[in-house]
Design a protein around this motif. Sequence first.
Motif, PDB file in Angstrom:
ATOM      1  N   LYS A  85      -4.219  88.449   5.802  1.00 49.73           N
ATOM      2  CA  LYS A  85      -3.618  88.985   7.185  1.00 49.73           C
ATOM      3  C   LYS A  85      -3.555  87.706   8.178  1.00 49.73           C
ATOM      4  O   LYS A  85      -4.525  86.910   8.003  1.00 49.73           O
ATOM      5  N   GLY A  86      -2.516  87.901   8.861  1.00 53.99           N
ATOM      6  CA  GLY A  86      -2.506  86.610   9.769  1.00 53.99           C
ATOM      7  C   GLY A  86      -1.853  85.342   9.317  1.00 53.99           C
ATOM      8  O   GLY A  86      -1.433  84.479  10.015  1.00 53.99           O
ATOM      9  N   ARG A  87      -1.988  85.301   7.824  1.00 51.25           N
ATOM     10  CA  ARG A  87      -1.192  84.210   7.028  1.00 51.25           C
ATOM     11  C   ARG A  87      -0.024  84.344   6.320  1.00 51.25           C
ATOM     12  O   ARG A  87       0.754  83.529   6.412  1.00 51.25           O
ATOM     13  N   THR A 122       3.399  86.874   5.205  1.00 53.54           N
ATOM     14  CA  THR A 122       4.432  87.808   5.879  1.00 53.54           C
ATOM     15  C   THR A 122       5.272  88.280   4.689  1.00 53.54           C
ATOM     16  O   THR A 122       6.037  87.686   4.024  1.00 53.54           O
ATOM     17  N   TYR A 154      -1.313  94.387   4.316  1.00 57.07           N
ATOM     18  CA  TYR A 154      -1.901  93.138   3.641  1.00 57.07           C
ATOM     19  C   TYR A 154      -3.269  93.323   3.149  1.00 57.07           C
ATOM     20  O   TYR A 154      -4.034  93.856   3.872  1.00 57.07           O
ATOM     21  N   ASP A 214      -6.987  91.940   3.186  1.00 52.87           N
ATOM     22  CA  ASP A 214      -7.696  91.170   4.384  1.00 52.87           C
ATOM     23  C   ASP A 214      -7.759  89.786   4.333  1.00 52.87           C
ATOM     24  O   ASP A 214      -7.425  89.152   5.375  1.00 52.87           O
TER      25      ASP A 214
END
Length: 121
Positions: A64-66, A68, A59, A61
């Motif tokens: 990332k984390g948001r 998928t 992903y 930066d």
Amino acid sequence: QVQLVESGGGLVQPGGSLRLSCTTSGTIFQVYTMAWYRQAPGKQRDLVALLDRGGSANYADSVKGRFTISRDNAKNTVYLQMTNLKPEDTAVYYCNSRALLTIREGPYDYWGQGTQVTVSS
């Protein structure tokens, strides 16, 4: 003829979610990677997320984390689940497949037509 068709874009408020879909039709010998890119007005097209043959995802930066990335091989479809969307995520999102057309042809890059995502209150 290989075609990629995206769907799922739209207008969403900040903090909201969207799921993009990309369905591939046509005959491909072997897919190397499936990916999502995005392009905001006046900017270059940037990689958002990439899924390799082994199923490993990478992903940008900024997402990332948001976001998928995932795929359903039975449906020849790759998805991008986007959560906690921000105004800076506003862009046209493009699906990409890098693949061998036949055992001797490629790899080539195939692109969808793009789908607009707008994050605004």
